[in-house]
Enzyme design. Structure first.
Site, PDB file in Angstrom:
ATOM      1  N   ARG A  87      42.547  37.615  43.912  1.00 63.80           N
ATOM      2  CA  ARG A  87      42.732  38.949  44.505  1.00 63.80           C
ATOM      3  C   ARG A  87      43.087  38.831  45.989  1.00 63.80           C
ATOM      4  O   ARG A  87      43.962  39.536  46.473  1.00 63.80           O
ATOM      5  CB  ARG A  87      41.467  39.788  44.351  1.00 63.80           C
ATOM      6  CG  ARG A  87      40.900  39.864  42.936  1.00 63.80           C
ATOM      7  CD  ARG A  87      41.510  40.968  42.095  1.00 63.80           C
ATOM      8  NE  ARG A  87      40.843  41.058  40.816  1.00 63.80           N
ATOM      9  CZ  ARG A  87      41.231  40.424  39.696  1.00 63.80           C
ATOM     10  NH1 ARG A  87      42.327  39.676  39.713  1.00 63.80           N
ATOM     11  NH2 ARG A  87      40.554  40.564  38.568  1.00 63.80           N
ATOM     12  N   GLU A 105      29.510  43.257  27.113  1.00 61.83           N
ATOM     13  CA  GLU A 105      30.951  43.412  27.346  1.00 61.83           C
ATOM     14  C   GLU A 105      31.783  42.511  26.445  1.00 61.83           C
ATOM     15  O   GLU A 105      32.014  41.347  26.759  1.00 61.83           O
ATOM     16  CB  GLU A 105      31.299  43.119  28.815  1.00 61.83           C
ATOM     17  CG  GLU A 105      32.801  43.288  29.081  1.00 61.83           C
ATOM     18  CD  GLU A 105      33.220  43.045  30.533  1.00 61.83           C
ATOM     19  OE1 GLU A 105      32.396  42.612  31.332  1.00 61.83           O
ATOM     20  OE2 GLU A 105      34.394  43.294  30.829  1.00 61.83           O
ATOM     21  N   LYS A 113      30.221  47.865  27.365  1.00 57.20           N
ATOM     22  CA  LYS A 113      31.407  47.865  28.236  1.00 57.20           C
ATOM     23  C   LYS A 113      32.592  47.358  27.426  1.00 57.20           C
ATOM     24  O   LYS A 113      32.846  46.153  27.361  1.00 57.20           O
ATOM     25  CB  LYS A 113      31.148  46.980  29.457  1.00 57.20           C
ATOM     26  CG  LYS A 113      32.347  46.808  30.374  1.00 57.20           C
ATOM     27  CD  LYS A 113      31.946  46.310  31.745  1.00 57.20           C
ATOM     28  CE  LYS A 113      33.178  45.982  32.574  1.00 57.20           C
ATOM     29  NZ  LYS A 113      32.917  45.874  33.998  1.00 57.20           N
ATOM     30  N   SER A 127      38.638  48.259  33.108  1.00 58.51           N
ATOM     31  CA  SER A 127      40.015  48.737  33.285  1.00 58.51           C
ATOM     32  C   SER A 127      41.029  47.726  32.740  1.00 58.51           C
ATOM     33  O   SER A 127      42.127  48.121  32.335  1.00 58.51           O
ATOM     34  CB  SER A 127      40.305  49.116  34.739  1.00 58.51           C
ATOM     35  OG  SER A 127      40.120  48.049  35.633  1.00 58.51           O
ATOM     36  N   GLY A 128      40.688  46.458  32.766  1.00 58.83           N
ATOM     37  CA  GLY A 128      41.440  45.450  32.016  1.00 58.83           C
ATOM     38  C   GLY A 128      42.899  45.229  32.366  1.00 58.83           C
ATOM     39  O   GLY A 128      43.653  44.758  31.530  1.00 58.83           O
ATOM     40  N   GLY A 129      43.310  45.624  33.567  1.00 58.01           N
ATOM     41  CA  GLY A 129      44.708  45.407  33.941  1.00 58.01           C
ATOM     42  C   GLY A 129      45.548  46.680  33.867  1.00 58.01           C
ATOM     43  O   GLY A 129      46.742  46.656  34.163  1.00 58.01           O
ATOM     44  N   ARG A 182      39.273  46.204  38.989  1.00 58.20           N
ATOM     45  CA  ARG A 182      40.572  46.507  39.586  1.00 58.20           C
ATOM     46  C   ARG A 182      40.847  48.004  39.643  1.00 58.20           C
ATOM     47  O   ARG A 182      41.434  48.507  40.601  1.00 58.20           O
ATOM     48  CB  ARG A 182      41.681  45.788  38.799  1.00 58.20           C
ATOM     49  CG  ARG A 182      41.709  44.309  39.037  1.00 58.20           C
ATOM     50  CD  ARG A 182      42.455  43.572  37.945  1.00 58.20           C
ATOM     51  NE  ARG A 182      41.703  43.509  36.706  1.00 58.20           N
ATOM     52  CZ  ARG A 182      42.121  42.911  35.592  1.00 58.20           C
ATOM     53  NH1 ARG A 182      43.314  42.342  35.567  1.00 58.20           N
ATOM     54  NH2 ARG A 182      41.365  42.884  34.522  1.00 58.20           N
TER      55      ARG A 182
END
Ligand code: 13P
Length: 338
Positions: free
Chosen positions: A30, A174, A216, A258-260, A289
Site C-alpha cells: 500500500r 473470515e 466476514k 471489500s476485497g478489491g 481498502r
C-alpha cells in the site's frame, strides 16, 4: 461485556469495522503505491491519524489491528488501543499468521497460526482486544477451490474460533472467496455456498457459540475479469439469498470485506444489500481498502496534512455508515465529496 453483546456492538447502530490490520508486508504494498517508505513511524502516523478522526465516534464500532500496532504508543499520548476505546470503538486483533501453501494442492493455501494461539490470546486480551480475526482464502478457477482447501481452512477457522471464545473474545470468521479471475456471479454463489456450509459444519463440531461470532464474507460478485457485468441490485439479491440459505440465524452480525472493489462500489453494493435486508442479521462493513484508499492517497501527497487525510477518511466512514442502514445515495456521495 459478554461476547454476545460485543458481537452486536461491533455491527450495530449504523457502525461497521475498520480493518487496519495489514501485515508489515501488505502495508508495504500500500505504501509503495503512494511512494511512502515502510517505516514503523510512518505506519504509526497513518494509523493514529485515522483512529483520531471525528468519524470514528459515529461510524466505527471496532478496529482490527496488527500485532505491531496493538503494542504501539501514539505520539498523542495514549496507546493505540486506548485511543480506539476513547473514540467509543472496540479494539480487535488479527491473530492468524497468514496463508501458506497447502501441501497436496500446490496452487492453494491454508491459513496458519494455531500453534501457541491460546497464549497469544491472553496477551492480546491484556492489551485491550475484545475481538479477533482469522482469514481463510479461496481461489476460484476451473479446478479450485478443492474440497481439501475448503475442509482444511474450515477446520482451522473453527479451532481458532473455539480458542478465541475460551479467551472471552469474539472471533470474526473470515472465509474470503477471492474476486480474482474470469468466473461469473453464479460460480461465486456456488463456491461461497460450499465454503460457508463447511465453515458452519466445523464451527458446530467445535461447539462455537454462534451468537458470539461475526461473519466476514465476500459479497456474491462476478470475478474481476468476468465479461458479464452485474448491477448492484443483482449483486445484492444474490448476496442476501446466499447468506439467508447458508448462515445460521443465530449469527448476529455480518460484516463484509471489500476485497478489491473500489470505494464507491463497496459502499453502493452494501447499501443495496441493506435496502432489501429482510433478515435479523446486522449487515455492515469490515473494510480495509474500501475505507482507507482515499485517505492513503492524501497521506501520500502530504503526511503532515492531517486535516485532508482525516477529511477523506471521515467521508468514507460516513458513506459506509449510511450504507449499513440502506441510506446511502450517489448524490450524497457527490455533494459531500465536492
Ligand atoms: P479489504 O476490505 O481491503 O478486502 O480488507 C479487509 C480484510 O480485512 C481482509 O482480510
Amino acid at each position: 461485556m459478554n461476547i454476545e453483546d460485543i458481537a452486536k456492538k461491533m455491527c450495530a447502530n449504523g457502525k461497521g469495522i475498520l480493518a487496519a490490520d495489514e501485515s508489515t508486508g501488505t502495508i508495504e504494498k500500500r505504501f509503495k503505491s503512494i511512494n511512502v517508505e515502510n517505516l514503523e513511524i510512518n505506519r504509526l502516523t497513518f494509523r493514529q491519524t485515522l483512529f483520531n478522526s471525528s468519524a470514528m465516534k459515529d461510524y466505527i464500532g471496532g478496529v482490527i489491528l496488527f500485532d505491531e500496532t496493538i503494542k504501539q504508543k501514539t505520539t498523542l499520548g495514549p496507546t493505540i488501543p486506548e485511543l480506539i476505546q476513547k473514540q467509543g470503538a472496540i479494539p480487535g486483533i488479527k491473530v492468524d499468521k497468514g496463508v501458506k501453501p497447502l501441501a497436496g494442492s500446490n496452487e492453494e493455501t491454508v491459513t496458519e497460526g494455531l500453534d501457541g494461539l491460546r497464549e497469544r490470546l491472553k496477551e492480546y486480551y491484556a492489551l485491550g482486544a475484545r475481538f479477533t480475526k482469522w482469514r481463510a482464502v479461496y481461489k476460484i478457477s476451473d479446478k479450485y477451490p478443492s474440497s481439501q482447501s475448503i475442509k482444511s481452512n474450515a477446520h482451522a477457522l473453527a479451532r481458532y474460533a473455539a480458542l478465541v471464545q475460551e479467551a472471552q473474545m469474539v472471533p470474526i470468521v473470515e472465509p474470503e472467496v477471492l474476486m480474482d479471475g474470469s468466473h461469473d456471479i453464479e460460480k461465486c454463489y456456488q463456491v461461497t455456498t460450499n465454503v460457508l456450509n463447511e465453515c458452519y459444519n466445523e464451527l458446530n463440531i467445535h461447539k462455537v457459540n454462534l451468537k458470539g461470532t461475526v461473519l466476514k464474507p465476500n459479497m456474491i460478485i462476478p470475478g474481476s475479469k468476468c465479461k458479464n457485468e452485474c448491477s448492484s441490485e443483482e449483486i445484492a439479491k444474490r448476496t442476501l439469498d446466499c447468506l439467508k440459505k447458508n448462515v445460521p440465524s443465530e449469527v448476529p452480525g455480518i460484516a463484509f470485506l471489500s476485497g478489491g472493489q473500489s470505494e464507491i462500489e463497496a459502499s453502493k453494493n452494501l447499501n443495496e444489500i441493506n435496502k432489501i435486508n429482510d433478515t435479523n442479521f446486522l449487515i455492515t462493513f469490515s473494510y480495509g481498502r474500501g475505507l482507507q484508499a482515499s485517505a492513503l492517497k492524501e497521506f501520500g501527497k502530504n503526511q503532515k496534512n492531517i486535516e485532508n487525510i482525516q477529511k477523506a477518511f471521515n467521508h468514507r466512514a460516513r458513506m459506509n455508515g449510511l450504507s449499513s442502514k440502506g441510506k446511502w445515495s450517489e448524490n450524497l456521495e457527490k455533494e459531500t465529496a465536492a
